[in-house]
Scaffold this active site. Structure first.
Site, short mmCIF file in Angstrom:
data_model
loop_
_atom_site.label_atom_id
_atom_site.label_comp_id
_atom_site.label_asym_id
_atom_site.label_seq_id
_atom_site.Cartn_x
_atom_site.Cartn_y
_atom_site.Cartn_z
N GLU A 491 0.84 -1.21 0.00
CA GLU A 491 0.00 0.00 0.00
C GLU A 491 0.87 1.26 0.00
O GLU A 491 0.55 2.26 -0.64
CB GLU A 491 -0.93 -0.01 1.22
CG GLU A 491 -2.05 -1.04 1.07
CD GLU A 491 -2.96 -1.07 2.29
OE1 GLU A 491 -2.46 -1.42 3.37
OE2 GLU A 491 -4.15 -0.74 2.16
N GLU A 511 -3.95 -9.51 3.54
CA GLU A 511 -4.72 -9.19 4.75
C GLU A 511 -5.89 -10.14 4.98
O GLU A 511 -6.18 -10.52 6.11
CB GLU A 511 -5.25 -7.74 4.70
CG GLU A 511 -4.21 -6.69 5.06
CD GLU A 511 -3.35 -6.29 3.87
OE1 GLU A 511 -3.38 -6.98 2.83
OE2 GLU A 511 -2.64 -5.27 3.99
N1 COA Z 1 4.60 -8.31 10.91
C1 COA Z 1 5.40 -8.72 11.91
N2 COA Z 1 6.34 -9.66 11.77
C2 COA Z 1 6.47 -10.22 10.56
C3 COA Z 1 5.67 -9.86 9.46
C4 COA Z 1 4.70 -8.85 9.67
N3 COA Z 1 3.91 -8.41 8.69
N4 COA Z 1 6.02 -10.61 8.40
C5 COA Z 1 7.03 -11.41 8.82
N5 COA Z 1 7.31 -11.18 10.11
C6 COA Z 1 8.34 -11.80 10.96
C7 COA Z 1 7.97 -13.24 11.28
O1 COA Z 1 7.11 -13.29 12.40
C8 COA Z 1 9.33 -13.84 11.57
O2 COA Z 1 9.73 -13.46 12.88
P1 COA Z 1 10.41 -14.57 13.88
O3 COA Z 1 11.66 -14.97 13.16
O4 COA Z 1 10.67 -13.78 15.12
O5 COA Z 1 9.41 -15.66 14.01
C9 COA Z 1 10.24 -13.10 10.60
O6 COA Z 1 9.54 -11.93 10.19
C10 COA Z 1 10.55 -13.90 9.34
O7 COA Z 1 9.32 -14.31 8.77
P2 COA Z 1 8.94 -15.86 8.53
O8 COA Z 1 7.46 -15.97 8.55
O9 COA Z 1 9.73 -16.74 9.42
O10 COA Z 1 9.51 -16.04 7.06
P3 COA Z 1 8.95 -17.04 5.97
O11 COA Z 1 9.91 -16.97 4.86
O12 COA Z 1 8.64 -18.37 6.56
O13 COA Z 1 7.55 -16.38 5.51
C11 COA Z 1 6.08 -14.60 4.82
C12 COA Z 1 7.52 -15.12 4.90
C13 COA Z 1 6.13 -13.19 4.28
C14 COA Z 1 5.27 -15.49 3.88
C15 COA Z 1 5.43 -14.62 6.22
O14 COA Z 1 6.30 -13.98 7.12
C16 COA Z 1 4.10 -13.90 6.28
O15 COA Z 1 3.10 -14.43 5.88
N6 COA Z 1 4.11 -12.65 6.82
C17 COA Z 1 2.91 -11.88 7.00
C18 COA Z 1 2.53 -11.21 5.71
C19 COA Z 1 1.24 -10.46 5.86
O16 COA Z 1 0.19 -10.99 6.11
N7 COA Z 1 1.35 -9.14 5.70
C20 COA Z 1 0.24 -8.28 5.76
C21 COA Z 1 0.19 -7.60 7.05
S1 COA Z 1 -0.91 -6.26 6.95
#
Ligand code: COA
Length: 669
Positions: A491, A511
């Site tokens: 966004e 989301e």
């Molecule tokens: N907010 C807070 N923390 C986040 C984050 C977010 N939007 N996206 C990733 N992180 C953190 C994870 O919790 C993780 O932290 P940890 O190591 O302390 O557990 C770290 O970043 C690495 O992410 P991880 O999920 O382990 O990596 P991955 O390669 O397995 O997956 C994603 C990557 C992007 C697919 C996954 O992190 C994800 O789905 N994130 C959320 C995306 C989302 O919904 N964003 C919209 C929010 S409005």
């Protein structure tokens, strides 16, 4: 030219093709594993003087890869690749053709010098040579090398295959290009390089070693379990728990003796380190009762040593404040960086604690400047000047550059600082590292607003201050998508005046998989800016469709594609120049949008979604389209975010993410 974001500069050497790690003890094989997982085609040689540690290292590779496959972090074929091209040997000749040798032998200066003399004899004069010492200054280790310009310390933290931090030491003899190439290499392979001065224990171990030493000095007042319990306010694991885990007493004796010999008796290791092998701790997370007076005395001294070392590190320019904060959190397991802690406890308390430290532990350094001076630094962004453009890099490696309101305010402050300078033509906004532009809004902050529509809507408005400023700007800001651009991160990019992306980057609005709607403009802006791509955005928002940078380019959402990070930055800068004086304002008034045909609440990957939240989203998209002004349309988005935050689906989605499990929206409706 050196940049704060190491990837902005094109390196003078590519990723290494062959690396030798010398020393197969504790950390050497972990460094080797990190490199092989990050660069699977790498030819890696582990060298040691004995066969037994080499055999154990191979065993460790087998165990690590098996675990990675079991946890779905690696495919079986990737695991095979990591184990291929891996050689263990007792013959130093094997390093001859290596592009880089990393020494990870025992902390013994004479031994290290012998190793480096041998490496220099065998290796090309421009091959990289680095030591993983945690304390010995580079100047001492490399004093006898002929080609010092390619040699330095690269200090990893345990466990080196997973801990992202690496200190890279700047020495007067080191070729600045080599320093930048090392930083680039670390960044490209998923590490977070922090540059420090060449002093004993560099930056982070000055904090860690003295924190542990201070804890040991406190044993006259409290037990190890009590001290760990008090320390739990600041760290995930107390100093004695960590010392037990790492069999760390000899290391503290060694490193603190070094600091004492160089800098004064106040650093001398506590005598008790020599007579105790294992500390009796309460165990991680177990409550240990501590008397009020004892707790206060211990807390003061633990905070005191943090204040002391923070002041000293910054006063002597051993490291940058942002790096110190990041390193303490990521490498040492502090819950907050010392500067954030100091900001929280306030000036009067810091002065009181400092005074007490000076009485109880005379000689330890204390901050030399006024306390406010230490706090004026950028916490989560890096800023680089590339010609007439400011490149702003979001750097939150612990959360894939996820955004929160303070971070977006920090970006806004940078823009405000420079936008009226005639020498600045515009801005590029990008993300640190090779993986993510931004993984969206920080989900960790969501629980505090769940169930409170007004607070959630206000949080969205707060995060949107930057986006609204972008709408009004006179100079262009171009987003450079270096990897995933998700949710609130996308966004933000959609509000920039232009978007370029690295080939292979992706755009996604996930989301709905959290049970919420994207409240920062995704339900509004695309329909006004790229009306022809409306159906693509419907699909992104309602079904979590992932769009590649290439597809977004074809749909004219992304203006240009970069072949590598530096190329992407160049393209973004070119875009800033092309947009200068030609900025279009967001379309005001109501707009017509392509139909939102009813869908089953199921994501493109088959995941069940919340029908209620899909409905909320569709209503908001329609209401925003018919809103009388752009501002009113945005307000629809903030409120819809607030409403979605009150659904059972939001609670389930956010809980599931934070608990690292898939959400189950079938039970929430
Ligand atoms: N907010 C807070 N923390 C986040 C984050 C977010 N939007 N996206 C990733 N992180 C953190 C994870 O919790 C993780 O932290 P940890 O190591 O302390 O557990 C770290 O970043 C690495 O992410 P991880 O999920 O382990 O990596 P991955 O390669 O397995 O997956 C994603 C990557 C992007 C697919 C996954 O992190 C994800 O789905 N994130 C959320 C995306 C989302 O919904 N964003 C919209 C929010 S409005």
């Amino acid at each position: 030219m050196s940049y704060n974001n190491p990837l902005v500069r094109r390196p003078s050497r590519a990723l290494p093709k062959s690396v030798a790690v010398v020393g197969a003890g504790t950390i050497g094989p972990d460094i080797a594993y990190y490199l092989k997982s990050a660069i699977p085609d790498l030819a890696l040689t582990l060298v040691d003087v004995a066969q037994a540690p080499l055999d154990r290292a191979l065993q460790r590779f087998a165990e690590y890869t098996a675990k990675a496959v079991e946890r779905g972090k690696m495919s079986p074929s990737q695991a095979d690749k990591v184990r291929e091209n891996l050689r263990v040997t007792v013959d130093y000749e094997a390093v001859r053709d290596a592009d880089w040798a990393i020494e990870a032998a025992t902390e013994d200066l004479a031994l290290k010098r012998r190793i480096f003399a041998r490496l220099e004899e065998l290796m090309r004069p421009n091959a990289l040579i680095t030591s993983n010492t945690s304390s010995l200054p580079a100047a001492r280790i490399f004093s006898e090398l002929r080609h010092k310009n390619r040699a330095t310390v690269t200090h990893f933290f345990a466990p080196a295959w997973r801990n992202p931090v690496v200190e890279v030491i700047r020495t007067p003899e080191l070729d600045p290009q080599v320093l930048d190439d090392l930083r680039w290499t670390f960044c490209m392979t998923g590490k977070v390089p922090l540059v420090t001065a060449d002093v004993p224990c560099f930056m982070l171990d000055r904090v860690f070693d003295n924190w542990c030493n201070e804890a040991a000095h406190l044993l006259s007042r409290a037990s190890a379990a009590e001290i760990d319990a008090v320390a739990a306010e600041f760290v995930h694991a107390g100093p004695f728990f960590v010392l037990n885990l790492a069999h760390g007493n000899p290391i503290i004796i060694e490193t603190n003796t070094l600091q004492a010999d160089e800098e004064g008796e106040h650093y001398r290791p506590a005598a008790i380190f020599r007579s105790v092998e294992t500390w009796r701790t309460g165990g991680m997370g177990k409550p240990v009762p501590v008397g009020r007076e004892v707790a206060a005395a211990v807390r003061d001294r633990l905070l005191g040593i943090l204040i002391s070392q923070t002041g000293d590190i910054l006063d002597r320019a051993i490291g940058e404040p942002q790096d110190l904060e990041l390193g303490c959190r990521l490498a040492l397991g502090f819950k907050a960086g010392p500067l954030a802690l100091m900001r929280g406890i306030g000036d009067a308390e810091i002065l009181r604690i400092g005074k007490r430290l000076a009485q109880e532990r005379p000689g330890l350094p204390l901050p030399r400047r006024t306390l406010g001076e230490y706090q004026s630094f950028r916490r989560d962004v890096l800023v680089d000047t590339v010609g007439d453009v400011k490149v702003i890099t979001i750097r939150r490696p612990e959360a894939l550059n996820a955004l929160h309101d303070e971070l977006t305010d920090e970006i806004l402050a940078v823009i405000r600082q420079f936008e009226n300078e005639p020498s600045v033509s515009g801005f590029v906004l990008t993300g640190d590292g090779p993986r993510a532009f931004s993984a969206g809004a920080d989900i960790g902050r969501f629980p505090s607003v769940l169930g409170n529509a007004a607070a959630a809507a206000q949080y969205a408005r707060d995060c949107a201050r930057l986006l609204q400023h972008l709408d009004r700007m006179e100079k262009p800001c171009v987003a450079a998508l270096n990897g995933m651009a998700l949710g609130g991160g996308l966004e933000l990019a959609l509000r920039c005046h232009g978007i370029v992306a690295l080939r292979g980057a992706s755009l996604q609005l996930p989301e709905i998989t959290l049970g919420i709607v994207p409240g920062l403009g995704a339900m509004v802006v695309p329909y006004r800016r790229w009306p022809a791509a409306a159906r693509l955005f419907h699909d992104m928002m309602r079904r979590n469709a992932r769009v590649s940078a290439e597809a977004a380019h074809a749909a004219a959402i992304v203006d240009a594609l970069g072949d590598d990070y530096a190329d992407m930055i160049e393209q973004a800068i070119a875009r800033v120049h092309a947009l200068a004086g030609r900025l279009a304002r967001p379309r005001d008034g109501s707009v017509t949008i392509a139909g939102l045909e009813p869908i089953e609440p199921v994501a493109v990957n088959g995941q069940a979604l919340s029908a209620e939240v899909v409905r909320l989203m569709e209503e908001a998209i329609r209401a925003a389209a018919t809103a009388p002004s752009f501002a009113a349309a945005l307000e629809v988005g903030y409120r819809a975010f607030g409403a979605s935050a009150c659904t059972a689906a939001a609670r389930e989605g956010v809980d599931a993410f934070l608990a690292r499990r898939p959400p189950d929206f079938r039970k929430t409706g």
